[in-house]
Design an enzyme around this catalytic site. Structure first.
Site, PDB file in Angstrom:
ATOM      1  N   ASP A 185       0.774  -1.060  -0.078  1.00  0.00           N
ATOM      2  CA  ASP A 185      -0.034   0.036  -0.062  1.00  0.00           C
ATOM      3  C   ASP A 185       0.857   1.341  -0.075  1.00  0.00           C
ATOM      4  O   ASP A 185       2.082   1.329   0.222  1.00  0.00           O
ATOM      5  CB  ASP A 185      -0.877   0.027   1.277  1.00  0.00           C
ATOM      6  CG  ASP A 185      -1.789  -1.051   1.381  1.00  0.00           C
ATOM      7  OD1 ASP A 185      -2.202  -1.688   0.316  1.00  0.00           O
ATOM      8  OD2 ASP A 185      -2.370  -1.255   2.293  1.00  0.00           O
ATOM      9  N   TYR A 191       6.732 -10.022   6.818  1.00  0.00           N
ATOM     10  CA  TYR A 191       6.629  -8.362   6.941  1.00  0.00           C
ATOM     11  C   TYR A 191       7.098  -8.287   8.498  1.00  0.00           C
ATOM     12  O   TYR A 191       6.909  -9.102   9.267  1.00  0.00           O
ATOM     13  CB  TYR A 191       5.119  -8.165   7.063  1.00  0.00           C
ATOM     14  CG  TYR A 191       4.541  -7.728   5.379  1.00  0.00           C
ATOM     15  CD1 TYR A 191       4.629  -6.583   4.980  1.00  0.00           C
ATOM     16  CD2 TYR A 191       4.285  -9.039   4.685  1.00  0.00           C
ATOM     17  CE1 TYR A 191       4.232  -6.297   3.616  1.00  0.00           C
ATOM     18  CE2 TYR A 191       3.829  -8.536   3.354  1.00  0.00           C
ATOM     19  CZ  TYR A 191       3.893  -7.289   2.869  1.00  0.00           C
ATOM     20  OH  TYR A 191       3.183  -7.141   1.681  1.00  0.00           O
TER      21      TYR A 191
END
Length: 242
Positions: free
Chosen positions: A51, A111
């Site tokens: 994003d 992540y």
């Protein structure tokens, strides 16, 4: 010749990773623009989308090289980085099999999410998120719930068809360093905004705004209690393995 490149980027300077028709200011758009200046017209394919404001230290891409660059990948990396600086860096470039696919061949994605227990400075605002009144033991307790294979149908952002919403999370843990808390999530893949939603649910529980039973019911697909997305600042795609 197909090549695999490991890249890092500062996501705060772009409107996300994936190319968009409305703006050239995306990670993929910037790389493809630079590539065309070098006579490379292959589309850039990434291991996954990130994003806006999400960073990467180990994103993986692939694209095809014309013949004039195939003999000097070292020079290609140097010239490419001159065109991409300062917000994108190509860390490594290696030749791969012609059928290699950065997204579909990926086995695991990692992540990390950097939180801070005291207010951030102006120099940190884009790179970590301040979390007030957060019980770190509860944060870890919630993250542990997500380990294993689950149907995460209520833990992703709608808007695209992922095919299956079943994913396997091998690692979900919390590490502390001084005033920083780092969340790690490792899985065979993540759905759209899934990492931010998982982290958001864990943060809500650690702050007292959600119960562990509510998270369990949502994880079981029984009832939706929260769609809160943790802020993108501080989230990094750290590594992709094949």
């Amino acid at each position: 010749m197909r090549i695999k490149a490991v890249i890092a980027y500062d996501g705060s300077h772009f409107f996300g990773f994936q190319s968009q028709k409305t703006t050239p200011h995306t990670i993929t758009g910037r790389i493809e623009t630079a590539a065309k200046k070098l006579g490379i017209h292959s589309p850039v394919v990434g291991s996954g989308r990130t994003d806006r404001n999400v960073h990467a230290t180990g994103q993986v891409i692939h694209f095809d090289l014309p013949e004039h660059w195939q003999e000097d990948l070292k020079k290609l990396k140097i010239v490419f980085n001159r065109l991409l600086q300062p917000s994108i860096q190509i860390k490594t470039i290696t030749p791969v099999h012609d059928t290699f696919h950065a997204r579909f061949d990926a086995k695991r994605r990692i992540y990390r999410y950097v939180l801070k227990s005291i207010p951030t400075t102006p120099f940190e605002n884009a790179y970590c998120t301040y979390i007030d009144k957060c019980d770190m033991k509860k944060l870890e307790e919630a993250l542990h719930l997500f380990r294993g294979t689950h149907d995460f149908s209520l833990f992703h952002k709608k808007g695209s068809d992922p095919g299956s919403t079943v994913r396997t999370i091998w690692r979900s843990e919390v590490r502390n360093f001084k005033n920083y808390t780092i969340l790690y999530l490792e899985a065979n893949g993540f759905l759209r905004a899934q990492v931010r939603m998982l982290a958001g649910a864990a943060i809500r529980y650690a702050q007292g705004g959600l119960s562990i039973e509510q998270i369990e019911r949502q994880l079981a697909g029984k009832q939706l209690f929260t769609t809160y997305l943790a802020p993108p600042q501080g989230l990094y795609l750290a590594r992709v393995t094949y």
